[in-house]
Scaffold this motif. Structure first.
Motif, mmCIF file in Angstrom:
data_model
loop_
_atom_site.group_PDB
_atom_site.id
_atom_site.type_symbol
_atom_site.label_atom_id
_atom_site.label_comp_id
_atom_site.label_asym_id
_atom_site.label_seq_id
_atom_site.Cartn_x
_atom_site.Cartn_y
_atom_site.Cartn_z
ATOM 1 N N GLN A 97 0.824 -1.211 0.000
ATOM 2 C CA GLN A 97 0.000 0.000 0.000
ATOM 3 C C GLN A 97 0.860 1.263 0.000
ATOM 4 O O GLN A 97 0.568 2.227 -0.719
ATOM 5 N N GLN A 98 1.923 1.256 0.779
ATOM 6 C CA GLN A 98 2.804 2.421 0.828
ATOM 7 C C GLN A 98 3.383 2.742 -0.549
ATOM 8 O O GLN A 98 3.343 3.894 -0.997
ATOM 9 N N LEU A 99 3.903 1.729 -1.233
ATOM 10 C CA LEU A 99 4.520 1.962 -2.538
ATOM 11 C C LEU A 99 3.492 2.377 -3.577
ATOM 12 O O LEU A 99 3.771 3.236 -4.429
ATOM 13 N N LEU A 100 2.311 1.787 -3.516
ATOM 14 C CA LEU A 100 1.259 2.151 -4.468
ATOM 15 C C LEU A 100 0.801 3.593 -4.244
ATOM 16 O O LEU A 100 0.660 4.367 -5.198
ATOM 17 N N ILE B 277 -2.617 10.840 -2.444
ATOM 18 C CA ILE B 277 -3.488 9.689 -2.649
ATOM 19 C C ILE B 277 -3.348 8.701 -1.496
ATOM 20 O O ILE B 277 -2.234 8.325 -1.119
ATOM 21 N N GLU B 278 -4.482 8.275 -0.967
ATOM 22 C CA GLU B 278 -4.520 7.233 0.056
ATOM 23 C C GLU B 278 -5.502 6.161 -0.399
ATOM 24 O O GLU B 278 -6.708 6.391 -0.426
ATOM 25 N N THR B 279 -4.985 5.010 -0.769
ATOM 26 C CA THR B 279 -5.836 3.925 -1.261
ATOM 27 C C THR B 279 -6.504 3.182 -0.106
ATOM 28 O O THR B 279 -6.010 3.169 1.015
ATOM 29 N N ARG C 61 6.906 2.893 -12.627
ATOM 30 C CA ARG C 61 7.396 3.441 -11.370
ATOM 31 C C ARG C 61 7.506 2.368 -10.278
ATOM 32 O O ARG C 61 8.416 2.405 -9.448
ATOM 33 N N LEU C 62 6.576 1.413 -10.266
ATOM 34 C CA LEU C 62 6.535 0.400 -9.206
ATOM 35 C C LEU C 62 7.600 -0.679 -9.406
ATOM 36 O O LEU C 62 8.028 -0.926 -10.539
#
Length: 264
Positions: free
Chosen positions: A46-49, A61-63, A101-102
């Protein structure tokens, strides 16, 4: 709050809040991560996304994920939603930029707009997990399966697994000291099968408790080697006591493989 970044728009003396919501479908190999959910002192998916989305979209952005996976657990299909102020003009281009990017072990498959009331976690109708076991050492599967050398009685394991469809309360297989309103789960499928030399436990339910699938697998393996009987397994379910069940199976064999939703 899930929707903490609402933008205020004013028209005359009236004001209202407006944001657009998007779902993102992705997968990941969990070996290098502390699970899906953000952690204070470890790297999570979640942090990387969130960081990649924030950098590219240029909004904070916070998923919100559909399911929480633990350290080392994988996801072949995972969903999350996020809110932004401006419409995404090209979701395919955003998907491409995110994948650039990921890291290699996180892959975004698609991004699509949904109604503002749609929720990746609460709207999910079911989740399906698989736990994968190999009988001998395999360097190509060591991060994605559990090695179990002892002979197993698959027929008895399936008889025990069938009992999971009869009961609703699975406190015996939940991590202790976890904050949930109840331990009720509606399991609609549970069973073992073999495919390409890999023994797979398949289980589908509307929700799962923390550590539940790995605890179930660990206990069913005890049935498979003759340490516990089918009746013993049923008594464990009925006890609603985590200390009665077996140890958790290792994380690397567990996969979140499917998350279902109604048609939006």
């Amino acid at each position: 709050m899930y929707n903490s970044r609402l933008r205020q728009m004013r028209f005359g003396t009236f004001s209202y809040f407006c944001e657009m919501r998007y779902f993102i479908e992705f997968s990941y190999k969990g070996t290098n991560y502390s699970g899906w959910q953000r952690q204070k002192n470890a790297v999570s998916v979640q942090q990387l996304l969130d960081e990649a989305l924030t950098l590219i979209i240029r909004e904070n952005i916070e998923t919100v994920g559909s399911s929480r996976t633990d350290t080392g657990v994988h996801a072949e299909q995972q969903y999350a939603h996020f809110d932004i102020a401006n419409e995404i003009k090209d979701t395919e281009q955003l998907t491409y930029r995110l994948n650039s990017r990921l890291p290699f072990d996180i892959a975004v498959h698609r991004i699509f707009k949904v109604d503002n009331t749609a929720h990746s976690r609460f709207d999910a109708t079911h989740r399906r997990y698989e736990y994968r076991i190999i009988k001998r050492k395999n360097p190509f599967l060591s991060d994605e399966s559990h090695i179990f050398h002892k002979p197993l009685d698959i027929e008895k394991m399936n008889e025990a697994a069938a009992l999971l469809l009869v009961y609703k309360n699975f406190e015996s297989f939940s991590k202790i000291h976890t904050h949930v309103n109840n331990f009720l789960c509606d399991i609609t499928a549970a069973g073992w099968f073999e495919k390409d030399g890999i023994l797979i436990f398949n289980i589908k339910a509307n929700r799962f408790l923390r550590g539940m699938v790995r605890a179930l697998v660990g206990t069913l393996l005890e049935v498979g080697v003759g340490k516990r009987s089918i009746k013993d397994f049923e008594k464990i379910i009925q006890a609603q006591d985590r200390s009665k069940a077996g140890a958790q199976a290792p994380a690397q064999g567990l996969f979140l493989v499917e998350v279902g939703y109604p048609e939006y």
